[in-house]
Write an enzyme that holds these catalytic residues in place. Structure first.
Site, mmCIF file in Angstrom:
data_model
loop_
_atom_site.group_PDB
_atom_site.id
_atom_site.type_symbol
_atom_site.label_atom_id
_atom_site.label_comp_id
_atom_site.label_asym_id
_atom_site.label_seq_id
_atom_site.Cartn_x
_atom_site.Cartn_y
_atom_site.Cartn_z
ATOM 1 N N ARG A 122 78.936 126.287 17.848
ATOM 2 C CA ARG A 122 79.386 125.409 18.941
ATOM 3 C C ARG A 122 80.874 125.166 18.776
ATOM 4 N NH1 ARG A 122 77.307 119.626 21.265
ATOM 5 N NH2 ARG A 122 75.861 121.090 22.229
ATOM 6 N N HIS A 161 76.730 127.201 28.150
ATOM 7 C CA HIS A 161 75.800 126.453 27.278
ATOM 8 C C HIS A 161 74.400 127.064 27.472
ATOM 9 C CE1 HIS A 161 74.295 123.435 24.752
ATOM 10 N NE2 HIS A 161 74.446 122.353 25.486
ATOM 11 N N GLN A 178 70.943 125.380 26.476
ATOM 12 C CA GLN A 178 70.611 124.266 27.390
ATOM 13 C C GLN A 178 69.894 124.804 28.634
ATOM 14 O OE1 GLN A 178 71.570 120.711 27.076
ATOM 15 N NE2 GLN A 178 70.051 120.627 28.686
ATOM 16 N N ASP A 221 76.298 115.972 34.832
ATOM 17 C CA ASP A 221 76.803 116.076 33.461
ATOM 18 C C ASP A 221 77.944 115.074 33.335
ATOM 19 O OD1 ASP A 221 77.581 117.013 30.924
ATOM 20 O OD2 ASP A 221 78.650 118.757 31.718
ATOM 21 N N CYS A 279 72.009 117.118 31.013
ATOM 22 C CA CYS A 279 71.944 117.713 29.664
ATOM 23 C C CYS A 279 72.064 116.659 28.569
ATOM 24 C CB CYS A 279 73.024 118.780 29.517
ATOM 25 S SG CYS A 279 74.670 118.205 29.962
ATOM 26 N N ARG A 288 64.821 121.283 24.428
ATOM 27 C CA ARG A 288 65.890 121.984 23.687
ATOM 28 C C ARG A 288 65.324 122.599 22.417
ATOM 29 N NH1 ARG A 288 71.036 120.758 24.085
ATOM 30 N NH2 ARG A 288 71.214 122.866 23.288
#
Ligand code: CP
Ligand code: NVA
Length: 329
Positions: free
Chosen positions: A106, A133, A136, A229, A270, A315
């Site tokens: 990440r 991402h 996700q 988001d 998310c 997730r």
């Protein structure tokens, strides 16, 4: 379906069939976990988890999923490794590839995770970059599929800064899997034209569609999924807050937005989310700009249509599927 040895850097690299396979595998692993059936098929393997940005869900999901599969994990935070400062990404990849069966990264540019993948010799998984991402996305698609029993024909509206990792990734995921994707944002926050064109090509094959609109009423009308988001992403400078709050306030997910969506519409995010003042940043922004929430009201966040915690749980199951599939038996 054999995904052994594959990297997982963006869903652009995966066919709809491969994405469907990962979702099926995740659903199977989830069911087994709920029934208490262990799947520790990867005993003796180890994975490295590199985080150059902070995380709650992604880190925990990788750690729990790896441990469930019988694997060991090493968490590398920016201050705890030589990455990028004393040692190049390529050298880091070569070293970690000698010790670990897989590497999660990440951080910032997509080119960094691509460089790692080029030199590691083992699967590399993108745990979020500025551009994408992808783990996700699997959680989001699984959540939508669980809720509606299908993906094709679902209208998913993303409200917010559609130029960044979440807007980009949702547009790729939806167009690949036959959903009707709408980016509802000010024009200057629309995704890059090149990526829009690419996704429209995917949509031609899947039966989905890609729409960009500034009009909230029209964009969210009859939607099945309303998604948002944070307005300012990790790594962005402090001075963008003022502009984002000003430009994106009309795109906040409110009860009126959800009422305008379809009767069975769900809300996804998310996470983390600014829906109240119970965070340090929330309090700071309240003091600076006199606001009580940002991208979503507390009313919507706490309402029965909000499926954000199902999404967060997914997730873990989906990341487990990615590791299991790409590491092979
Ligand atoms: N959604 C998500 O990636 O959460 P974290 O930043 O907590 O990992
Ligand atoms: N756009 C957000 C996503 C967090 C999961 C960020 O990059 O901070």
């Amino acid at each position: 379906m054999n995904l052994k040895g594959r990297h997982f850097l963006t869903l652009k690299d995966y066919s709809p069939e491969e994405i469907g396979y990962l979702l099926d595998l995740a659903a199977d692993l989830k069911e087994k976990k709920k029934k208490g059936i262990p799947v520790d098929s990867h005993r003796g393997k180890n994975v490295a988890l590199i985080f150059e940005k902070t995380s709650t869900r992604t880190r925990c999901a990788f750690e729990v999923a790896a441990h469930d599969l019988g694997m060991g994990t090493t968490y590398l935070e920016p201050a705890g490794s030589q990455i990028g400062r004393k040692e190049s990404i390529a050298d880091t990849a070569r070293v970690l590839g000698r010790m670990y069966e897989g590497i999660e990264y990440r951080g910032f540019g997509q080119e960094i995770v691509e460089e790692l993948a080029k030199h590691a010799g083992v699967p590399v998984w993108n745990g979020l970059t500025n551009q994408y991402h992808p783990t996700q996305m699997l959680a989001d698609l699984l959540t939508v599929r669980e809720h509606f029993g299908r993906l094709k024909g679902i209208k998913l509206v993303y409200m917010g800064d559609a130029r960044y990792n979440m807007g980009n990734s949702l547009m790729v995921a939806c167009s690949k899997m036959g959903l009707d994707f709408v980016a509802c944002a000010p024009k200057e926050y629309f995704p890059a034209e090149e990526l829009v064109e690419e996704c429209r090509e995917y949509a031609l094959c899947s039966g989905g569609s890609v729409t960009l609109t500034e009009d909230v009423e029209q964009g969210t009308r009859g939607a099945d999924v309303v998604y948002t988001d944070v307005w300012v992403s990790m790594g962005e400078p402090d001075h963008v807050w003022e502009e984002r709050i000003r430009r994106l306030t009309p795109y906040k997910v409110t009860k009126a937005v959800m009422d305008n969506a379809g009767p069975e519409a769900i809300f996804l995010h998310c996470l983390p989310a600014f829906h109240d003042l119970k965070t340090a940043i929330g309090k700071e922004m309240s003091a600076r700009f006199g606001i009580t929430d940002m991208e979503v009201t507390d009313e919507v966040f706490q309402s029965p249509c909000s499926k954000v915690f199902d999404e967060a749980e997914n997730r873990m199951h989906t990341i487990k599927a990615v590791m299991a599939a790409t590491l092979g038996d």
